[in-house]
Structure formats: C-alpha cells, structure tokens
Write a protein that holds these residues in place. Structure first.
Motif, PDB file in Angstrom:
ATOM      1  N   CYS A  12       0.827  -1.193   0.000  1.00 56.62           N
ATOM      2  CA  CYS A  12       0.000   0.000   0.000  1.00 56.62           C
ATOM      3  C   CYS A  12       0.874   1.260   0.000  1.00 56.62           C
ATOM      4  CB  CYS A  12      -0.961  -0.054   1.186  1.00 56.62           C
ATOM      5  SG  CYS A  12      -2.286   1.157   1.159  1.00 56.62           S
ATOM      6  N   HIS A  13       0.893   2.019   1.089  1.00 60.68           N
ATOM      7  CA  HIS A  13       1.730   3.218   1.203  1.00 60.68           C
ATOM      8  C   HIS A  13       3.145   2.896   1.702  1.00 60.68           C
ATOM      9  CE1 HIS A  13      -2.221   5.195   1.015  1.00 60.68           C
ATOM     10  NE2 HIS A  13      -1.571   6.289   0.675  1.00 60.68           N
ATOM     11  N   GLY A  14       3.423   1.632   2.009  1.00 68.32           N
ATOM     12  CA  GLY A  14       4.738   1.226   2.516  1.00 68.32           C
ATOM     13  C   GLY A  14       5.915   1.690   1.673  1.00 68.32           C
ATOM     14  N   PRO A  15       5.811   1.670   0.328  1.00 65.93           N
ATOM     15  CA  PRO A  15       6.942   2.129  -0.484  1.00 65.93           C
ATOM     16  C   PRO A  15       7.362   3.581  -0.238  1.00 65.93           C
ATOM     17  CG  PRO A  15       5.494   0.780  -1.823  1.00 65.93           C
ATOM     18  CD  PRO A  15       4.781   1.013  -0.503  1.00 65.93           C
ATOM     19  N   GLN A  16       6.522   4.369   0.425  1.00 66.80           N
ATOM     20  CA  GLN A  16       6.912   5.746   0.749  1.00 66.80           C
ATOM     21  C   GLN A  16       8.165   5.768   1.627  1.00 66.80           C
ATOM     22  OE1 GLN A  16       3.078   7.066   2.413  1.00 66.80           O
ATOM     23  NE2 GLN A  16       3.015   8.586   0.758  1.00 66.80           N
ATOM     24  N   LEU A  60       8.185  -1.608  -8.968  1.00 67.01           N
ATOM     25  CA  LEU A  60       7.374  -1.952  -7.819  1.00 67.01           C
ATOM     26  C   LEU A  60       5.942  -1.502  -8.022  1.00 67.01           C
ATOM     27  CD1 LEU A  60       8.095   0.540  -4.964  1.00 67.01           C
ATOM     28  CD2 LEU A  60       9.377   0.622  -7.060  1.00 67.01           C
ATOM     29  N   THR A  61       5.121  -1.846  -7.051  1.00 67.01           N
ATOM     30  CA  THR A  61       3.741  -1.411  -7.025  1.00 67.01           C
ATOM     31  C   THR A  61       3.440  -0.866  -5.642  1.00 67.01           C
ATOM     32  OG1 THR A  61       1.486  -1.975  -7.703  1.00 67.01           O
ATOM     33  CG2 THR A  61       2.669  -3.639  -6.382  1.00 67.01           C
ATOM     34  N   GLY A  62       2.233  -0.396  -5.464  1.00 71.37           N
ATOM     35  CA  GLY A  62       1.788   0.156  -4.200  1.00 71.37           C
ATOM     36  C   GLY A  62       0.417   0.745  -4.412  1.00 71.37           C
ATOM     37  N   TYR A  63      -0.064   1.474  -3.437  1.00 72.97           N
ATOM     38  CA  TYR A  63      -1.337   2.180  -3.557  1.00 72.97           C
ATOM     39  C   TYR A  63      -1.246   3.106  -4.768  1.00 72.97           C
ATOM     40  CZ  TYR A  63      -5.089   5.426  -2.402  1.00 72.97           C
ATOM     41  OH  TYR A  63      -6.211   6.209  -2.450  1.00 72.97           O
ATOM     42  N   SER A  64      -2.283   3.117  -5.590  1.00 74.84           N
ATOM     43  CA  SER A  64      -2.224   3.881  -6.848  1.00 74.84           C
ATOM     44  C   SER A  64      -1.929   5.364  -6.624  1.00 74.84           C
ATOM     45  CB  SER A  64      -3.521   3.714  -7.640  1.00 74.84           C
ATOM     46  OG  SER A  64      -4.626   4.234  -6.906  1.00 74.84           O
ATOM     47  N   GLY A  65      -2.332   5.906  -5.497  1.00 74.26           N
ATOM     48  CA  GLY A  65      -2.110   7.313  -5.210  1.00 74.26           C
ATOM     49  C   GLY A  65      -0.651   7.701  -5.012  1.00 74.26           C
ATOM     50  N   ILE A  66       0.257   6.726  -4.865  1.00 74.00           N
ATOM     51  CA  ILE A  66       1.678   7.055  -4.687  1.00 74.00           C
ATOM     52  C   ILE A  66       2.503   6.743  -5.929  1.00 74.00           C
ATOM     53  CG2 ILE A  66       1.553   6.822  -2.169  1.00 74.00           C
ATOM     54  CD1 ILE A  66       3.172   4.157  -2.519  1.00 74.00           C
ATOM     55  N   GLN A  67       1.847   6.404  -7.056  1.00 68.90           N
ATOM     56  CA  GLN A  67       2.609   6.031  -8.240  1.00 68.90           C
ATOM     57  C   GLN A  67       3.490   7.166  -8.759  1.00 68.90           C
ATOM     58  OE1 GLN A  67       0.276   5.199 -11.919  1.00 68.90           O
ATOM     59  NE2 GLN A  67      -1.499   5.650 -10.632  1.00 68.90           N
ATOM     60  N   SER A  91       9.964   2.432 -11.238  1.00 69.16           N
ATOM     61  CA  SER A  91       8.935   2.179 -12.242  1.00 69.16           C
ATOM     62  C   SER A  91       7.734   1.582 -11.533  1.00 69.16           C
ATOM     63  CB  SER A  91       9.437   1.194 -13.294  1.00 69.16           C
ATOM     64  OG  SER A  91      10.507   1.747 -14.011  1.00 69.16           O
ATOM     65  N   PHE A  92       6.565   2.189 -11.722  1.00 73.66           N
ATOM     66  CA  PHE A  92       5.333   1.718 -11.090  1.00 73.66           C
ATOM     67  C   PHE A  92       4.580   0.815 -12.053  1.00 73.66           C
ATOM     68  CE2 PHE A  92       0.825   1.844 -10.186  1.00 73.66           C
ATOM     69  CZ  PHE A  92       0.783   1.685  -8.809  1.00 73.66           C
ATOM     70  N   VAL A  93       4.126  -0.339 -11.562  1.00 74.18           N
ATOM     71  CA  VAL A  93       3.244  -1.214 -12.325  1.00 74.18           C
ATOM     72  C   VAL A  93       2.043  -1.563 -11.455  1.00 74.18           C
ATOM     73  CG1 VAL A  93       5.026  -2.173 -13.840  1.00 74.18           C
ATOM     74  CG2 VAL A  93       4.566  -3.284 -11.670  1.00 74.18           C
ATOM     75  N   ASP A  94       0.897  -1.736 -12.086  1.00 73.75           N
ATOM     76  CA  ASP A  94      -0.331  -2.052 -11.382  1.00 73.75           C
ATOM     77  C   ASP A  94      -0.529  -3.564 -11.404  1.00 73.75           C
ATOM     78  OD1 ASP A  94      -2.774  -1.981 -10.141  1.00 73.75           O
ATOM     79  OD2 ASP A  94      -3.862  -1.201 -11.885  1.00 73.75           O
ATOM     80  N   GLN A  95       0.068  -4.240 -10.413  1.00 75.65           N
ATOM     81  CA  GLN A  95      -0.020  -5.697 -10.312  1.00 75.65           C
ATOM     82  C   GLN A  95      -0.232  -6.077  -8.852  1.00 75.65           C
ATOM     83  OE1 GLN A  95       3.590  -7.369 -11.918  1.00 75.65           O
ATOM     84  NE2 GLN A  95       3.149  -6.678 -13.990  1.00 75.65           N
ATOM     85  N   GLU A  96      -0.749  -7.277  -8.651  1.00 79.79           N
ATOM     86  CA  GLU A  96      -1.027  -7.791  -7.312  1.00 79.79           C
ATOM     87  C   GLU A  96       0.217  -7.813  -6.430  1.00 79.79           C
ATOM     88  OE1 GLU A  96      -3.516 -11.592  -5.995  1.00 79.79           O
ATOM     89  OE2 GLU A  96      -1.714 -12.145  -7.122  1.00 79.79           O
ATOM     90  N   VAL A  97       1.302  -8.300  -6.984  1.00 79.14           N
ATOM     91  CA  VAL A  97       2.573  -8.357  -6.253  1.00 79.14           C
ATOM     92  C   VAL A  97       3.698  -8.207  -7.267  1.00 79.14           C
ATOM     93  CG1 VAL A  97       2.775 -10.890  -6.290  1.00 79.14           C
ATOM     94  CG2 VAL A  97       3.896  -9.601  -4.478  1.00 79.14           C
ATOM     95  N   VAL A  98       4.735  -7.477  -6.886  1.00 79.46           N
ATOM     96  CA  VAL A  98       5.902  -7.293  -7.739  1.00 79.46           C
ATOM     97  C   VAL A  98       7.138  -7.625  -6.921  1.00 79.46           C
ATOM     98  CG1 VAL A  98       7.261  -5.647  -9.098  1.00 79.46           C
ATOM     99  CG2 VAL A  98       4.768  -5.493  -9.101  1.00 79.46           C
ATOM    100  N   VAL A  99       8.006  -8.454  -7.490  1.00 77.08           N
ATOM    101  CA  VAL A  99       9.273  -8.792  -6.848  1.00 77.08           C
ATOM    102  C   VAL A  99      10.395  -8.251  -7.725  1.00 77.08           C
ATOM    103  CG1 VAL A  99      10.769 -10.651  -6.031  1.00 77.08           C
ATOM    104  CG2 VAL A  99       8.274 -10.871  -5.826  1.00 77.08           C
ATOM    105  N   ARG A 106      -0.322  -3.750  -3.602  1.00 75.70           N
ATOM    106  CA  ARG A 106      -1.126  -2.533  -3.677  1.00 75.70           C
ATOM    107  C   ARG A 106      -2.029  -2.273  -2.480  1.00 75.70           C
ATOM    108  NH1 ARG A 106      -3.706  -4.537  -9.206  1.00 75.70           N
ATOM    109  NH2 ARG A 106      -4.101  -6.176  -7.683  1.00 75.70           N
ATOM    110  N   SER A 107      -2.705  -3.328  -1.984  1.00 80.25           N
ATOM    111  CA  SER A 107      -3.792  -3.093  -1.027  1.00 80.25           C
ATOM    112  C   SER A 107      -4.127  -4.377  -0.266  1.00 80.25           C
ATOM    113  CB  SER A 107      -5.026  -2.602  -1.783  1.00 80.25           C
ATOM    114  OG  SER A 107      -5.542  -3.636  -2.582  1.00 80.25           O
ATOM    115  N   PRO A 108      -5.046  -4.283   0.702  1.00 78.25           N
ATOM    116  CA  PRO A 108      -5.415  -5.476   1.461  1.00 78.25           C
ATOM    117  C   PRO A 108      -5.834  -6.662   0.583  1.00 78.25           C
ATOM    118  CG  PRO A 108      -6.243  -3.560   2.595  1.00 78.25           C
ATOM    119  CD  PRO A 108      -5.687  -3.071   1.270  1.00 78.25           C
ATOM    120  N   LYS A 109      -6.456  -6.416  -0.554  1.00 82.03           N
ATOM    121  CA  LYS A 109      -6.889  -7.547  -1.385  1.00 82.03           C
ATOM    122  C   LYS A 109      -5.710  -8.344  -1.932  1.00 82.03           C
ATOM    123  CE  LYS A 109      -7.782  -5.302  -5.906  1.00 82.03           C
ATOM    124  NZ  LYS A 109      -6.797  -4.342  -6.014  1.00 82.03           N
TER     125      LYS A 109
END
Length: 173
Positions: free
Chosen positions: A103-107, A120-127, A136-144, A152-155
């Motif tokens: 989520c916001h952890g990458p901050q 990496l990914t995270g909450y869309s608001g921090i892209q 580089s931001f990608v919209d994926q469930e998990v990025v390694v 990104r989120s609890p889901k």
C-alpha cells in the motif's frame, strides 16, 4: 526460526499489519515491531488491532533480521522522515535482506532513496511519488524486484504474504 522486522507507526492499515504478522508467527518466525519509540502503543486506523512496539528504530540493527515488512495506511507517512528508519531500510537493502512493502509502505523506501531503477507497485495514489524517486510503477497484485516485494492493497495480502515467505526461505541464515 528467523526474526522478521515490522516497521510500524500509529495509523497502520489493520489487515496489512495483522495478516502478515500472524502469517510470520504461524510459520515459526519471530515478529519484532519496530517504531519511532520503544513500548509505544500503535493502533490500526480502523481500530480493530493494537500492537506495542518492541524497539525504537534507533535501537534496532537491520542485520539482526531475515526480512523487513512495512504495512500501509498512514503509518509510512509517519515513519518516512525518521533518520533511524531510513538508515534501517538502507542497511537492509545493502545486505540484500527482503523488504516487503504494501500500500503506502513504499513511501518509506522512496524517502530512503531506494527506488532508483527498481520496479514496484503500491497504492495507486503514490505512483507519481514512486516515479519521482526513480522507480517504475506497475499495477499488479505483487511485484518482486531483487529483494523488494511490493503489493497494492489489502486484497493483495495473500500474494504479498506468500512472496514474503518465499523470500525468507531463500534468505536462510
């Protein structure tokens, strides 16, 4: 049993702390809560869980841990400006220790200067913030990306927890 550091301040996303914490302890790892102060009461933003910190970041050494987990919510915003928190994650990154941020952890990683040339990914608001920090931001469930695991989120928690546990297994002491 390995030690896993949780970097947390008040206002964390409840499930993003609780579910990884329980998964790590269920897997036999020791979960250590590191915050700005030792023995601080830390409440989730939804009020469903409360934890007490074991150590302050200034007391903790990243080399003592097999992994670092940074839950989201408003907690990362409170942690990111702290020099001891930044030094902790920098030390962990230099050592190749798995760092999982949701989520916001990458901050926290952005403030520590650890995102350049990373995906990496995270909450869309921090892209935009991730990109400004050189990532580089990608919209994926998990990025390694090497030692970083992001979601990104609890889901996304099941995939986040699974990849974190996989990284801990690879990073055996």
């Amino acid at each position: 049993m390995k030690k896993v550091a949780f970097l947390v301040a008040d206002g964390f996303e409840d499930s993003e702390m609780q579910n990884p914490y329980e998964a790590m302890t269920k897997a036999g790892h020791e979960a250590v809560i590191i915050s700005l102060e030792r023995d601080a009461e830390l409440k989730g933003k939804k009020g469903t869980v409360t934890y007490t910190s074991h150590l302050s970041a200034s007391q903790a050494k990243a080399s003592d841990y097999a992994a670092v987990i940074i839950p989201g919510g408003s907690s990362p915003e409170k942690l990111r400006g702290d020099t001891a928190i930044q030094n902790f994650v920098k030390e962990a990154d230099r050592a190749g220790t798995p760092i999982s941020a949701i989520c916001h952890g990458p901050q926290v990683l952005a403030s520590a200067g650890l995102l350049r040339d990373r995906t990496l990914t995270g909450y869309s608001g921090i892209q935009d913030e991730i990109r400004q920090a050189g990532g580089s931001f990608v919209d994926q469930e998990v990025v390694v990306d090497r030692n970083l695991v992001t979601s990104r989120s609890p889901k996304d928690e099941p995939a986040f927890i699974e990849e974190t546990l996989n990284k801990i297994g690879v990073n055996a002491y």
